[in-house]
Design a protein around this motif. Structure first.
Motif, PDB file in Angstrom:
ATOM      1  N   MET A   1       0.842  -1.195   0.000  1.00  0.00           N
ATOM      2  CA  MET A   1       0.000   0.000   0.000  1.00  0.00           C
ATOM      3  C   MET A   1       0.868   1.232   0.000  1.00  0.00           C
ATOM      4  N   SER A   2       0.340   2.306  -0.557  1.00  0.00           N
ATOM      5  CA  SER A   2       1.156   3.518  -0.617  1.00  0.00           C
ATOM      6  C   SER A   2       1.320   4.091   0.794  1.00  0.00           C
TER       7      SER A   2
ATOM      8  N   ARG B   1      -3.078   7.593   6.103  1.00  0.00           N
ATOM      9  CA  ARG B   1      -4.510   7.916   6.212  1.00  0.00           C
ATOM     10  C   ARG B   1      -5.210   6.947   7.184  1.00  0.00           C
ATOM     11  N   TRP B   2      -4.896   5.654   7.083  1.00  0.00           N
ATOM     12  CA  TRP B   2      -5.502   4.695   8.015  1.00  0.00           C
ATOM     13  C   TRP B   2      -5.037   4.971   9.441  1.00  0.00           C
ATOM     14  N   ASP B   3      -3.731   5.229   9.595  1.00  0.00           N
ATOM     15  CA  ASP B   3      -3.210   5.514  10.941  1.00  0.00           C
ATOM     16  C   ASP B   3      -3.923   6.730  11.535  1.00  0.00           C
TER      17      ASP B   3
ATOM     18  N   ARG C   1      -6.865   7.905  10.803  1.00  0.00           N
ATOM     19  CA  ARG C   1      -8.256   7.579  11.136  1.00  0.00           C
ATOM     20  C   ARG C   1      -8.336   6.841  12.474  1.00  0.00           C
ATOM     21  N   TYR C   2      -7.435   5.861  12.674  1.00  0.00           N
ATOM     22  CA  TYR C   2      -7.472   5.078  13.915  1.00  0.00           C
ATOM     23  C   TYR C   2      -6.977   5.886  15.116  1.00  0.00           C
ATOM     24  N   ALA C   3      -6.124   6.879  14.858  1.00  0.00           N
ATOM     25  CA  ALA C   3      -5.600   7.683  15.971  1.00  0.00           C
ATOM     26  C   ALA C   3      -6.710   8.488  16.641  1.00  0.00           C
TER      27      ALA C   3
ATOM     28  N   ILE D   1      -7.853 -11.096   8.728  1.00  0.00           N
ATOM     29  CA  ILE D   1      -7.158 -10.295   7.715  1.00  0.00           C
ATOM     30  C   ILE D   1      -7.665  -8.863   7.743  1.00  0.00           C
ATOM     31  N   ALA D   2      -6.725  -7.901   7.801  1.00  0.00           N
ATOM     32  CA  ALA D   2      -7.097  -6.482   7.881  1.00  0.00           C
ATOM     33  C   ALA D   2      -8.007  -6.283   9.093  1.00  0.00           C
ATOM     34  N   CYS D   3      -7.466  -6.647  10.234  1.00  0.00           N
ATOM     35  CA  CYS D   3      -8.265  -6.765  11.467  1.00  0.00           C
ATOM     36  C   CYS D   3      -8.624  -5.427  12.089  1.00  0.00           C
ATOM     37  N   GLY D   4      -8.023  -4.333  11.609  1.00  0.00           N
ATOM     38  CA  GLY D   4      -8.303  -3.036  12.225  1.00  0.00           C
ATOM     39  C   GLY D   4      -7.957  -3.073  13.712  1.00  0.00           C
ATOM     40  N   GLN D   5      -8.870  -2.604  14.540  1.00  0.00           N
ATOM     41  CA  GLN D   5      -8.618  -2.541  15.976  1.00  0.00           C
ATOM     42  C   GLN D   5      -8.943  -3.861  16.686  1.00  0.00           C
TER      43      GLN D   5
ATOM     44  N   VAL E   1      -3.961  -9.324  11.543  1.00  0.00           N
ATOM     45  CA  VAL E   1      -2.942  -8.534  10.847  1.00  0.00           C
ATOM     46  C   VAL E   1      -3.590  -7.333  10.174  1.00  0.00           C
ATOM     47  N   ASP E   2      -2.861  -6.241  10.180  1.00  0.00           N
ATOM     48  CA  ASP E   2      -3.340  -5.012   9.550  1.00  0.00           C
ATOM     49  C   ASP E   2      -2.129  -4.141   9.232  1.00  0.00           C
ATOM     50  N   VAL E   3      -2.287  -3.283   8.231  1.00  0.00           N
ATOM     51  CA  VAL E   3      -1.182  -2.409   7.826  1.00  0.00           C
ATOM     52  C   VAL E   3      -1.006  -1.239   8.788  1.00  0.00           C
ATOM     53  N   SER E   4      -2.031  -0.924   9.567  1.00  0.00           N
ATOM     54  CA  SER E   4      -1.967   0.254  10.439  1.00  0.00           C
ATOM     55  C   SER E   4      -1.352  -0.098  11.793  1.00  0.00           C
TER      56      SER E   4
ATOM     57  N   VAL F   1       1.648  -6.128  12.490  1.00  0.00           N
ATOM     58  CA  VAL F   1       1.544  -5.169  11.389  1.00  0.00           C
ATOM     59  C   VAL F   1       2.016  -5.873  10.117  1.00  0.00           C
ATOM     60  N   ALA F   2       1.172  -5.868   9.091  1.00  0.00           N
ATOM     61  CA  ALA F   2       1.554  -6.500   7.822  1.00  0.00           C
ATOM     62  C   ALA F   2       0.839  -5.789   6.681  1.00  0.00           C
ATOM     63  N   ASP F   3       1.568  -5.577   5.595  1.00  0.00           N
ATOM     64  CA  ASP F   3       0.972  -4.999   4.391  1.00  0.00           C
ATOM     65  C   ASP F   3       0.554  -6.144   3.481  1.00  0.00           C
ATOM     66  N   LEU F   4      -0.758  -6.309   3.326  1.00  0.00           N
ATOM     67  CA  LEU F   4      -1.284  -7.430   2.541  1.00  0.00           C
ATOM     68  C   LEU F   4      -1.028  -7.250   1.042  1.00  0.00           C
ATOM     69  N   ASP F   5      -0.553  -6.090   0.651  1.00  0.00           N
ATOM     70  CA  ASP F   5      -0.091  -5.928  -0.740  1.00  0.00           C
ATOM     71  C   ASP F   5       1.068  -6.888  -1.013  1.00  0.00           C
ATOM     72  N   ASP F   6       1.761  -7.287   0.044  1.00  0.00           N
ATOM     73  CA  ASP F   6       2.881  -8.227  -0.099  1.00  0.00           C
ATOM     74  C   ASP F   6       2.413  -9.673   0.005  1.00  0.00           C
TER      75      ASP F   6
ATOM     76  N   CYS G   1     -12.339 -12.177   7.177  1.00  0.00           N
ATOM     77  CA  CYS G   1     -11.958 -10.958   6.458  1.00  0.00           C
ATOM     78  C   CYS G   1     -13.188 -10.062   6.439  1.00  0.00           C
ATOM     79  N   HIS G   2     -13.159  -9.011   7.218  1.00  0.00           N
ATOM     80  CA  HIS G   2     -14.344  -8.156   7.374  1.00  0.00           C
ATOM     81  C   HIS G   2     -14.045  -6.745   6.894  1.00  0.00           C
ATOM     82  N   ARG G   3     -14.734  -6.386   5.820  1.00  0.00           N
ATOM     83  CA  ARG G   3     -14.621  -5.034   5.269  1.00  0.00           C
ATOM     84  C   ARG G   3     -13.240  -4.743   4.689  1.00  0.00           C
ATOM     85  N   PHE G   4     -12.692  -5.721   3.995  1.00  0.00           N
ATOM     86  CA  PHE G   4     -11.443  -5.547   3.263  1.00  0.00           C
ATOM     87  C   PHE G   4     -11.529  -6.438   2.036  1.00  0.00           C
ATOM     88  N   ARG G   5     -11.131  -5.919   0.881  1.00  0.00           N
ATOM     89  CA  ARG G   5     -11.185  -6.712  -0.345  1.00  0.00           C
ATOM     90  C   ARG G   5      -9.918  -6.516  -1.139  1.00  0.00           C
TER      91      ARG G   5
HETATM   92  C1  SAM Z   1     -12.776  -0.859   6.723  1.00  0.00           C
HETATM   93  S1  SAM Z   1     -11.403  -1.303   7.728  1.00  0.00           S
HETATM   94  C2  SAM Z   1     -11.953  -2.850   8.426  1.00  0.00           C
HETATM   95  C3  SAM Z   1     -11.233  -3.194   9.690  1.00  0.00           C
HETATM   96  C4  SAM Z   1     -11.798  -4.398  10.441  1.00  0.00           C
HETATM   97  N1  SAM Z   1     -11.695  -5.624   9.680  1.00  0.00           N
HETATM   98  C5  SAM Z   1     -13.209  -4.128  10.859  1.00  0.00           C
HETATM   99  O1  SAM Z   1     -14.133  -4.733  10.316  1.00  0.00           O
HETATM  100  O2  SAM Z   1     -13.394  -3.288  11.744  1.00  0.00           O
HETATM  101  C6  SAM Z   1     -10.219  -1.840   6.516  1.00  0.00           C
HETATM  102  C7  SAM Z   1      -8.876  -2.206   7.126  1.00  0.00           C
HETATM  103  O3  SAM Z   1      -8.011  -2.650   6.101  1.00  0.00           O
HETATM  104  C8  SAM Z   1      -6.703  -2.257   6.453  1.00  0.00           C
HETATM  105  N2  SAM Z   1      -5.888  -2.298   5.237  1.00  0.00           N
HETATM  106  C9  SAM Z   1      -6.076  -1.581   4.107  1.00  0.00           C
HETATM  107  N3  SAM Z   1      -5.125  -1.906   3.205  1.00  0.00           N
HETATM  108  C10 SAM Z   1      -4.331  -2.839   3.788  1.00  0.00           C
HETATM  109  C11 SAM Z   1      -3.182  -3.541   3.371  1.00  0.00           C
HETATM  110  N4  SAM Z   1      -2.640  -3.354   2.175  1.00  0.00           N
HETATM  111  N5  SAM Z   1      -2.621  -4.431   4.212  1.00  0.00           N
HETATM  112  C12 SAM Z   1      -3.167  -4.646   5.447  1.00  0.00           C
HETATM  113  N6  SAM Z   1      -4.250  -3.998   5.901  1.00  0.00           N
HETATM  114  C13 SAM Z   1      -4.828  -3.106   5.078  1.00  0.00           C
HETATM  115  C14 SAM Z   1      -6.875  -0.874   7.044  1.00  0.00           C
HETATM  116  O4  SAM Z   1      -5.793  -0.471   7.842  1.00  0.00           O
HETATM  117  C15 SAM Z   1      -8.180  -1.072   7.830  1.00  0.00           C
HETATM  118  O5  SAM Z   1      -7.911  -1.458   9.152  1.00  0.00           O
END
Ligand code: SAM
Length: 180
Positions: free
Chosen positions: A1-2, A8-10, A12-14, A44-48, A65-68, A92-97, A110-114
Motif C-alpha cells: 500500500m502507498s 490515512r488509516w493511521d 483515522r485510527y488515531a 485479515i485487515a483486522c483493524g482494531q 494482521v493489519d497495515v496500520s 503489522v503486515a501490508d497485505l499488498d505483499d 476478512c471483514h470489510r477488506f477486499r
Molecule cells: C474498513 S477497515 C476494516 C477493519 C476491520 N476488519 C473491521 O471490520 O473493523 C479496513 C482495514 O483494512 C486495512 N488495510 C487496508 N489496506 C491494507 C493492506 N494493504 N494491508 C493490510 N491492511 C490493510 C486498514 O488499515 C483497515 O484497518
C-alpha cells in the motif's frame, strides 16, 4: 500500500479507538454455529481487532494482521483489557505483499477488506474443512467503487469452496464457505 494510504488509516485510527461490541460481525451472527470453538484463526485487515477478540472468546487462537500500526497498538491494548492476550496476537503486515507466512488455519475472517489478489492464497491457507468468513463492500445496493465487489464476485471467486451461505445487497457482500 502507498505510504499516503497507510498514513490515512493511521490517522483515522488515531482519532477513533472503537469499543469492541463483543459479538461476531453482525453479518455472521446467524451463523455462529459454523465457527469452530477450538483451533486457529487468521483475521485479515483486522483493524482494531474487534472480530479477533470475538474469535478468541469463541475459543480460537487468533492472529490479526493489519497495515496500520496505530490500529494494531490499539488492538493489543484492548486484548490486555479483555484478558485475551493468551489467545490473540496481532502483527503489522501490508497485505499488498501477500498473506504473512504461517501454518494452515481453521478459520480465516476478512471483514470489510477486499483484495482479490489474495483469494487463492486465502483458500490455500485453510485446512481441509476450514472456514472462510468474508464480508466486503459491494456495488449491489451501493455505488460502484474500486474497493467494492462487483455483483456475484465473491461466489465466483470462492466457487471452489463448499458455500454454506452467501448474500449481497445494501452495499455489502458476504460469504461463508468451507475448503473441500
Ligand atoms: C474498513 S477497515 C476494516 C477493519 C476491520 N476488519 C473491521 O471490520 O473493523 C479496513 C482495514 O483494512 C486495512 N488495510 C487496508 N489496506 C491494507 C493492506 N494493504 N494491508 C493490510 N491492511 C490493510 C486498514 O488499515 C483497515 O484497518
Amino acid at each position: 500500500m502507498s505510504e499516503q494510504d497507510r498514513v490515512r488509516w493511521d490517522a483515522r485510527y488515531a482519532t477513533s479507538a472503537a469499543e469492541p461490541e463483543g459479538g461476531p460481525p453482525p453479518v455472521f451472527a446467524a451463523h455462529v454455529a459454523e465457527f469452530p470453538t477450538a483451533g486457529t484463526a487468521l483475521d485479515i485487515a483486522c483493524g482494531q481487532g474487534a472480530a479477533s477478540f470475538w474469535l478468541a472468546q469463541h475459543g480460537l487462537d487468533v492472529l490479526g494482521v493489519d497495515v496500520s500500526a496505530v490500529a494494531i497498538a490499539t488492538a493489543r491494548a484492548q486484548a490486555q483489557r479483555l484478558g485475551v492476550t493468551g489467545r490473540c496476537r496481532f502483527a503489522v503486515a501490508d497485505l499488498d505483499d501477500g498473506l504473512p507466512a504461517g501454518p494452515l488455519v481453521d478459520v480465516i475472517l476478512c471483514h470489510r477488506f477486499r483484495d482479490a489478489r489474495l483469494d487463492r492464497a486465502v483458500v490455500s491457507r485453510l485446512v481441509p474443512g476450514g472456514l472462510l468468513a468474508i464480508c466486503v463492500l459491494s456495488e449491489v445496493g451501493g455505488s460502484p467503487g474500486p474497493f467494492r465487489a462487483r455483483p456475484g464476485e465473491l461466489t465466483t471467486a470462492f466457487a471452489d469452496l463448499d458455500v454454506i451461505a452467501a448474500g449481497e445487497g445494501d452495499g455489502q457482500a458476504w460469504l461463508l464457505g468451507r475448503r473441500r
